[in-house]
Design a protein around this motif. Structure first.
Motif, short mmCIF file in Angstrom:
data_model
loop_
_atom_site.label_atom_id
_atom_site.label_comp_id
_atom_site.label_asym_id
_atom_site.label_seq_id
_atom_site.Cartn_x
_atom_site.Cartn_y
_atom_site.Cartn_z
N ALA A 1 -4.64 7.45 10.58
CA ALA A 1 -5.50 8.55 11.04
C ALA A 1 -6.91 8.04 11.37
O ALA A 1 -7.49 8.43 12.40
CB ALA A 1 -5.58 9.63 9.96
N LEU A 2 -7.44 7.16 10.53
CA LEU A 2 -8.77 6.59 10.80
C LEU A 2 -8.78 5.82 12.11
O LEU A 2 -9.68 5.98 12.94
CB LEU A 2 -9.20 5.68 9.65
CG LEU A 2 -10.51 4.91 9.88
CD1 LEU A 2 -11.69 5.86 9.96
CD2 LEU A 2 -10.73 3.87 8.77
N GLY A 3 -7.77 4.95 12.30
CA GLY A 3 -7.70 4.15 13.51
C GLY A 3 -7.62 5.01 14.76
O GLY A 3 -8.33 4.77 15.75
N VAL A 4 -6.77 6.04 14.74
CA VAL A 4 -6.62 6.92 15.90
C VAL A 4 -7.91 7.69 16.16
O VAL A 4 -8.35 7.83 17.31
CB VAL A 4 -5.44 7.90 15.69
CG1 VAL A 4 -5.41 8.95 16.79
CG2 VAL A 4 -4.13 7.13 15.66
N LYS B 1 -11.85 1.80 1.59
CA LYS B 1 -10.79 1.07 0.90
C LYS B 1 -9.41 1.39 1.48
O LYS B 1 -8.44 1.63 0.76
CB LYS B 1 -10.82 1.36 -0.61
CG LYS B 1 -12.11 0.94 -1.29
CD LYS B 1 -12.09 1.23 -2.77
CE LYS B 1 -13.39 0.84 -3.44
NZ LYS B 1 -13.41 1.15 -4.89
N LEU B 2 -9.34 1.40 2.82
CA LEU B 2 -8.08 1.65 3.51
C LEU B 2 -7.51 0.34 4.04
O LEU B 2 -8.13 -0.72 3.89
CB LEU B 2 -8.29 2.66 4.64
CG LEU B 2 -8.75 4.06 4.21
CD1 LEU B 2 -8.98 4.94 5.42
CD2 LEU B 2 -7.74 4.71 3.26
N ASN B 3 -6.35 0.42 4.67
CA ASN B 3 -5.68 -0.77 5.20
C ASN B 3 -6.33 -1.18 6.52
O ASN B 3 -6.21 -0.49 7.53
CB ASN B 3 -4.20 -0.46 5.42
CG ASN B 3 -3.39 -1.70 5.76
OD1 ASN B 3 -3.70 -2.40 6.72
ND2 ASN B 3 -2.35 -1.96 4.99
N LYS B 4 -7.06 -2.28 6.49
CA LYS B 4 -7.84 -2.72 7.65
C LYS B 4 -6.94 -3.05 8.84
O LYS B 4 -7.27 -2.72 9.99
CB LYS B 4 -8.70 -3.93 7.28
CG LYS B 4 -9.73 -3.64 6.20
CD LYS B 4 -10.59 -4.84 5.90
CE LYS B 4 -9.83 -5.89 5.10
NZ LYS B 4 -9.45 -5.44 3.77
N ALA B 5 -5.82 -3.72 8.60
CA ALA B 5 -4.94 -4.13 9.69
C ALA B 5 -4.35 -2.92 10.42
O ALA B 5 -4.31 -2.88 11.66
CB ALA B 5 -3.83 -5.03 9.15
N ILE B 6 -3.89 -1.94 9.65
CA ILE B 6 -3.30 -0.74 10.25
C ILE B 6 -4.35 0.06 11.01
O ILE B 6 -4.12 0.51 12.14
CB ILE B 6 -2.63 0.13 9.17
CG1 ILE B 6 -1.39 -0.59 8.61
CG2 ILE B 6 -2.23 1.48 9.74
CD1 ILE B 6 -0.72 0.15 7.47
N ALA B 7 -5.53 0.24 10.38
CA ALA B 7 -6.60 1.00 11.03
C ALA B 7 -7.00 0.34 12.35
O ALA B 7 -7.19 1.00 13.38
CB ALA B 7 -7.80 1.12 10.10
N ASP C 1 0.84 -1.20 0.00
CA ASP C 1 0.00 0.00 0.00
C ASP C 1 0.87 1.25 0.00
O ASP C 1 1.97 1.26 0.57
CB ASP C 1 -0.92 0.02 1.23
CG ASP C 1 -2.12 -0.90 1.06
OD1 ASP C 1 -2.34 -1.36 -0.07
OD2 ASP C 1 -2.82 -1.14 2.05
N SER C 2 0.36 2.31 -0.59
CA SER C 2 1.11 3.57 -0.67
C SER C 2 1.21 4.21 0.71
O SER C 2 0.37 3.96 1.59
CB SER C 2 0.41 4.53 -1.62
OG SER C 2 -0.83 4.95 -1.06
N LYS D 1 0.48 7.20 1.49
CA LYS D 1 -0.73 7.98 1.71
C LYS D 1 -1.86 7.12 2.27
O LYS D 1 -2.54 7.49 3.23
CB LYS D 1 -1.17 8.63 0.40
CG LYS D 1 -2.45 9.45 0.52
CD LYS D 1 -2.85 10.03 -0.83
CE LYS D 1 -4.18 10.78 -0.71
NZ LYS D 1 -4.61 11.34 -2.04
N LYS D 2 -2.04 5.93 1.67
CA LYS D 2 -3.10 5.04 2.12
C LYS D 2 -2.83 4.54 3.54
O LYS D 2 -3.74 4.46 4.37
CB LYS D 2 -3.22 3.85 1.16
CG LYS D 2 -4.39 2.93 1.45
CD LYS D 2 -4.55 1.89 0.35
CE LYS D 2 -5.75 1.01 0.58
NZ LYS D 2 -5.93 0.03 -0.51
N LYS D 3 -1.59 4.22 3.83
CA LYS D 3 -1.23 3.76 5.18
C LYS D 3 -1.42 4.88 6.20
O LYS D 3 -1.92 4.65 7.31
CB LYS D 3 0.21 3.26 5.20
CG LYS D 3 0.42 1.94 4.46
CD LYS D 3 1.88 1.52 4.49
CE LYS D 3 2.10 0.20 3.77
NZ LYS D 3 3.52 -0.22 3.75
N ALA D 4 -1.03 6.12 5.83
CA ALA D 4 -1.17 7.25 6.75
C ALA D 4 -2.65 7.54 7.02
O ALA D 4 -3.04 7.82 8.17
CB ALA D 4 -0.49 8.48 6.16
N LEU D 5 -3.48 7.47 5.99
CA LEU D 5 -4.92 7.67 6.19
C LEU D 5 -5.51 6.57 7.06
O LEU D 5 -6.43 6.82 7.85
CB LEU D 5 -5.63 7.71 4.83
CG LEU D 5 -5.38 8.97 3.99
CD1 LEU D 5 -5.97 8.80 2.60
CD2 LEU D 5 -5.98 10.20 4.67
#
Length: 387
Positions: free
Chosen positions: A270-273, A296-302, A260-261, A263-267
């Protein structure tokens, strides 16, 4: 058509007003045609007498479009065809779009492909119920297969006959067109859309779709498919991926989405926090996963960053929320880290806490997202510089 061993299959029932025009337009392109007269009671039989050059099947009684298609598929296989392009006889499809299917098939690396015409459902003459029904169908197809399509209901399609023959297809009516694409996708067939034109001329078009009973049959079928998808298909695919890739590669690629890019990981951070700090106690996990899928973000990171609200941090989050809430609302609460319970003082001023909580969530999300983006970009640059 001959080189690809493809025919055009036309199921028809009481469409005498448009059938001749449809057949004449198809014949301008090919004579590889099979017509299934599904027990028509109008002038269909008389019209077909003038087309001796095409293969015809006459069913004694009308049993539904799904049954007619299955009969047509069997006949096509018996005649040596490998693909069949189905086109409705009510005049809504344009036979000149047939080459679109053939060109897409030729370009596709996989020949195990099922193509569905994608209509422009926003054009002015499309009935509202058709547009709604298509969106409804698209959603459930995505839920059941994980595949997003623009149109799942169009009858203008290209079927890989030998692959369809492997499926256990049971429905006889309009719901068949849902059953076949879901089961084909589950069985490994690539299901894709191709753009086609559409005509909804109410003066000549006759539709035999019965809104209440046929929609009910489709709904029952989708209910069953959801159950099968949740308890068999999705677990099966999950374990197949692990076995095929190996656990470590699966974890990196499919769970952590390593590619994942930034930008996508950073978003995703941000969503998770944001969800973790917000006052959604008890629902944070469900909410963050739902939003990660929807956006359509990274579920694991969020999910990982939503756990910022683990028990040791909760008093600090509540304290920060209340302090920020007081600053924004002007209210004063007797609240300190030495006496966090306040004799339920926070509950008495819930509005202050909620406002402060969302404000803190937004600030924390922006801060963590920015730091994450800068860090990830720096890491990517180092990786590029190091070759």
């Amino acid at each position: 058509m001959k080189r690809l061993h493809c025919c055009v299959l036309v199921p028809t029932y009481n469409n005498a007003g448009t059938l001749q025009k449809v057949l004449d337009n198809i014949l301008r392109l090919t004579s590889e045609i099979i017509v299934v007269n599904d027990g028509a009671t109008d002038g269909t039989a008389n019209i077909l007498k003038n087309y001796k050059q095409i293969h015809q099947i006459r069913l004694p009684e009308n049993k539904g479009k799904g049954n007619a298609l299955k009969v047509g598929f069997k006949k096509a296989l018996d005649l040596g065809y490998e693909y069949a392009i189905t086109i409705d006889s009510d005049g809504q499809h344009f036979p000149e779009d047939i080459p679109v299917f053939l060109k897409t098939l030729e370009k596709s690396e996989s020949k195990n492909i099922l193509l569905i015409g994608a209509r422009n459902m926003d054009q002015s003459d499309v009935p509202g119920k058709s547009s709604f029904g298509n969106k409804f169908s698209n959603f459930w197809f995505w839920f059941e297969t994980g595949k997003r399509l623009k149109d799942t209901q169009c009858g203008f399609r290209l079927y890989p006959l030998k692959e369809i023959e492997k499926l256990s297809l049971r429905t006889p009516k309009f719901e068949f067109e849902i059953e076949v694409i879901v089961k084909a996708s589950w069985n490994g067939t690539l299901v894709e859309n191709v753009p086609v034109k559409i005509s909804y001329d109410e003066d000549e078009r006759v539709s035999h779709f019965r809104t209440v009973p046929d929609f009910a049959r489709i709904s029952v079928l989708n209910t069953w498919f959801v159950i099968v998808a949740l308890f068999y298909i999705k677990p099966r695919n999950f374990f197949r991926k692990i076995r095929k890739k190996g656990f470590k590669k699966f974890l990196i690629e499919d769970v952590l989405h390593h590619n994942d890019s930034p930008k996508k990981k950073a978003l995703s951070i941000a969503l998770g926090v944001f969800i973790g700090v917000s006052p959604f106690w008890g629902f944070q996990t469900l909410l963050v996963l739902f939003l990660a899928v929807f956006l359509k973000l990274n579920k694991a990171i969020a999910f990982a960053f939503s756990n910022v609200s683990i028990p040791p941090f909760i008093p600090f989050i509540v304290y920060g929320s209340v302090q920020l809430g007081m600053l924004l609302t002007g209210e004063q609460l007797s609240f300190s880290m030495d006496n966090p319970k306040l004799d339920f003082e926070v509950l008495k001023h819930l509005k202050t806490y909620v406002i402060g909580s969302f404000a803190l969530a937004a600030i924390a999300a922006a801060l963590f997202g920015f730091i994450g983006y800068v860090t990830l970009m720096a890491k990517r640059k180092m990786a590029i510089d190091n070759g």
